[in-house]
Design a protein around this motif. Sequence first.
Motif, PDB file in Angstrom:
ATOM      1  N   PHE A  48       8.282-128.033  91.950  1.00  0.00           N
ATOM      2  CA  PHE A  48       8.286-126.639  91.468  1.00  0.00           C
ATOM      3  C   PHE A  48       9.073-126.492  90.223  1.00  0.00           C
ATOM      4  N   VAL A  49       8.719-125.994  89.359  1.00  0.00           N
ATOM      5  CA  VAL A  49       9.461-125.369  88.109  1.00  0.00           C
ATOM      6  C   VAL A  49       9.973-124.298  88.573  1.00  0.00           C
ATOM      7  N   ARG A  50      11.420-124.179  88.312  1.00  0.00           N
ATOM      8  CA  ARG A  50      12.256-123.097  88.962  1.00  0.00           C
ATOM      9  C   ARG A  50      12.321-121.902  87.921  1.00  0.00           C
ATOM     10  N   GLY A  51      12.350-122.585  86.500  1.00  0.00           N
ATOM     11  CA  GLY A  51      12.533-121.416  85.511  1.00  0.00           C
ATOM     12  C   GLY A  51      13.267-122.330  84.281  1.00  0.00           C
ATOM     13  N   PRO A  52      13.535-121.474  83.187  1.00  0.00           N
ATOM     14  CA  PRO A  52      14.230-122.052  82.089  1.00  0.00           C
ATOM     15  C   PRO A  52      15.772-122.220  82.049  1.00  0.00           C
ATOM     16  N   MET A  53      16.076-123.137  81.390  1.00  0.00           N
ATOM     17  CA  MET A  53      17.532-123.266  81.337  1.00  0.00           C
ATOM     18  C   MET A  53      18.211-122.477  80.198  1.00  0.00           C
ATOM     19  N   LEU A  54      17.290-122.195  79.218  1.00  0.00           N
ATOM     20  CA  LEU A  54      17.765-121.445  78.088  1.00  0.00           C
ATOM     21  C   LEU A  54      16.573-120.278  77.858  1.00  0.00           C
ATOM     22  N   PRO A  55      17.014-119.153  77.068  1.00  0.00           N
ATOM     23  CA  PRO A  55      15.905-118.326  77.050  1.00  0.00           C
ATOM     24  C   PRO A  55      14.787-119.007  76.508  1.00  0.00           C
ATOM     25  N   GLY A  56      13.833-118.951  77.415  1.00  0.00           N
ATOM     26  CA  GLY A  56      12.316-119.072  76.931  1.00  0.00           C
ATOM     27  C   GLY A  56      12.288-120.740  76.739  1.00  0.00           C
ATOM     28  N   ILE A  57      13.049-121.310  76.973  1.00  0.00           N
ATOM     29  CA  ILE A  57      12.721-123.007  76.765  1.00  0.00           C
ATOM     30  C   ILE A  57      13.486-123.699  77.684  1.00  0.00           C
ATOM     31  N   VAL A  58      13.393-124.933  77.917  1.00  0.00           N
ATOM     32  CA  VAL A  58      14.012-125.960  78.566  1.00  0.00           C
ATOM     33  C   VAL A  58      13.689-125.604  80.240  1.00  0.00           C
ATOM     34  N   SER A  59      12.903-126.319  80.908  1.00  0.00           N
ATOM     35  CA  SER A  59      12.655-126.090  82.160  1.00  0.00           C
ATOM     36  C   SER A  59      13.361-126.827  83.161  1.00  0.00           C
ATOM     37  N   LEU A  60      13.638-126.592  84.485  1.00  0.00           N
ATOM     38  CA  LEU A  60      14.457-127.042  85.484  1.00  0.00           C
ATOM     39  C   LEU A  60      13.482-127.185  86.621  1.00  0.00           C
ATOM     40  N   TRP A  61      12.988-128.723  87.205  1.00  0.00           N
ATOM     41  CA  TRP A  61      12.130-128.603  88.082  1.00  0.00           C
ATOM     42  C   TRP A  61      12.960-129.110  89.354  1.00  0.00           C
ATOM     43  N   GLU A  62      12.436-128.746  90.482  1.00  0.00           N
ATOM     44  CA  GLU A  62      12.922-129.166  91.867  1.00  0.00           C
ATOM     45  C   GLU A  62      11.841-129.984  92.724  1.00  0.00           C
ATOM     46  N   PRO A  63      12.250-131.286  92.700  1.00  0.00           N
ATOM     47  CA  PRO A  63      11.419-132.024  93.293  1.00  0.00           C
ATOM     48  C   PRO A  63      11.073-131.903  94.646  1.00  0.00           C
ATOM     49  N   VAL A  64       9.780-132.155  95.080  1.00  0.00           N
ATOM     50  CA  VAL A  64       9.430-132.086  96.438  1.00  0.00           C
ATOM     51  C   VAL A  64       9.398-133.174  97.151  1.00  0.00           C
ATOM     52  N   GLY A  65      10.326-133.733  97.983  1.00  0.00           N
ATOM     53  CA  GLY A  65      10.394-135.022  98.617  1.00  0.00           C
ATOM     54  C   GLY A  65      10.512-135.950  97.688  1.00  0.00           C
ATOM     55  N   GLY A  66      10.733-137.089  98.294  1.00  0.00           N
ATOM     56  CA  GLY A  66      10.884-138.644  97.618  1.00  0.00           C
ATOM     57  C   GLY A  66      12.254-138.920  97.043  1.00  0.00           C
ATOM     58  N   PRO A  67      12.401-139.831  96.415  1.00  0.00           N
ATOM     59  CA  PRO A  67      13.924-140.079  96.237  1.00  0.00           C
ATOM     60  C   PRO A  67      14.686-139.251  95.324  1.00  0.00           C
ATOM     61  N   ALA A  68      14.163-138.423  94.527  1.00  0.00           N
ATOM     62  CA  ALA A  68      14.528-137.517  93.539  1.00  0.00           C
ATOM     63  C   ALA A  68      14.774-135.978  94.196  1.00  0.00           C
ATOM     64  N   HIS A  69      14.276-135.980  95.601  1.00  0.00           N
ATOM     65  CA  HIS A  69      14.645-134.856  96.334  1.00  0.00           C
ATOM     66  C   HIS A  69      16.126-134.375  96.161  1.00  0.00           C
ATOM     67  N   GLY A  70      16.313-133.071  95.675  1.00  0.00           N
ATOM     68  CA  GLY A  70      17.626-132.613  95.713  1.00  0.00           C
ATOM     69  C   GLY A  70      18.377-132.817  94.297  1.00  0.00           C
TER      70      GLY A  70
END
Length: 478
Positions: free
Chosen positions: A429-451
Amino acid sequence: MTRSDLLAGMPAAVPVGAAEVRQARGADPRRLVVLDDDPTGTQSVADLPVLTGWSEDDLAWALGTGAPAVYVMTNSRSLDPDTAERRNRDVVETAVRAAERCHVEIDVVSRSDSTLRGHFPLETDAIAATLAAADDRTVDGVILAPAFADAGRLTVRSVHYAGSDADGFVPVGRTEFARDATFGYTSSDLRAWVAEKTDGRVPPEEVVPLTLDRLRAGPESVAEVLNSLRDARPVAVDIAEENDLRLLALGILRAEADGRRFVHRVGPPFVRALIGQDVADPLTPADVAALHAGAGREDLAPHGLVVVGSHVALTTRQLDTLRERRRPTEIEIDVARVLGQARDAHLEDVVTRTVEGLRAGTVVLSTSRTLVTGQSGDDSLDIARRVSDAVVSLVRRVIDRRPPRFVVAKGGITSSDVAARGLKISRAFVRGPMLPGIVSLWEPVGGPAHGIPYVVFAGNVGDEHSLADVVDKLTARG
């Protein structure tokens, strides 16, 4: 040119709220399936599912979340034309089957670069043909809206500009982006750009201009233009701010209610406007801390990894600022050695040094700053893929030995490959931008990158402080 110069003589912006677009869409709207040619397109949205693959099960999962839009990472900007065309067709065909399975209808968006790099018209042609084959409904128009005001990309009087309020704006055809080794171009006027990219198949006069004076006259005016389109005719849309995108969205919804069908070739904020999503506030260190706490990972390194593949001048300036502010451990991937006989030994050395560096602080893993290109666009793509394969291998090995607290990927192709193949993220899931309007943070669902928060950072956005600002947020402890 200043923003005032660009907008001189144009009518004032018309305020439109995101809620007005949501109301126009109704309680059970069609879902958007966004084919993103690299992951940076998610930077303008929040809380939407993201896929790095396109199996029917994956798409059914994403559509089943009830989200108004789902993103599919095609990574097609890194592919040769034939492969890119097949991939677009495959994704659309699978999305149609998944939509039938979920009992929903879909529209398709081709999200690409706000500085006009990518496979056009190949991708919109493939999407239009595949949709028509699926249900015998032709596409009436191709909406060209590459503007990305948050990143300084504006379209006025059909001319596309890049810049900022601080430094001014120039026609995009005069920028370094237009000199791209694979997707270069000369035209800044979108009408001439279409003619250039179609090798004259679509002459400039066949591209319909939807300029600010017509757009800001209201949704009825927009719908009148869109209702006139037939046979996948392109329309070049002026956009100078978010209100313009929302007016465009209202016009599109009216034209669709009249039975028109469109394929959209757009920049990142278009999807946000069309689904009626409010502009999300930037995530905070507390938001990042909550993600970590919810995952319950005890095996993460105390520090994070920044992977840099972009070679644009802005990225180099951003690295300089990060270097001055945080003094990270810097480890270079030597492109010449990656392309030569010493590849394996070099990569093993880089992995060992990276794992050791994560114990002490942020590690920046970057390709050598001298850009290596081939004799042709295809050669350059091949080199880029081989370098990307090396980066993927490095990230995968680092994750196996000591997962970092966060990962930032700088550059479009880099961020796609690191997500899908390095971190093995299939759903997120993309959870939102890190800066106003740009640069997104993803939350991985499962797998080795979970968390592990995964931050997608385009090579061509922000200012010289932006990368350091993002790392500051990720490094803070809530």
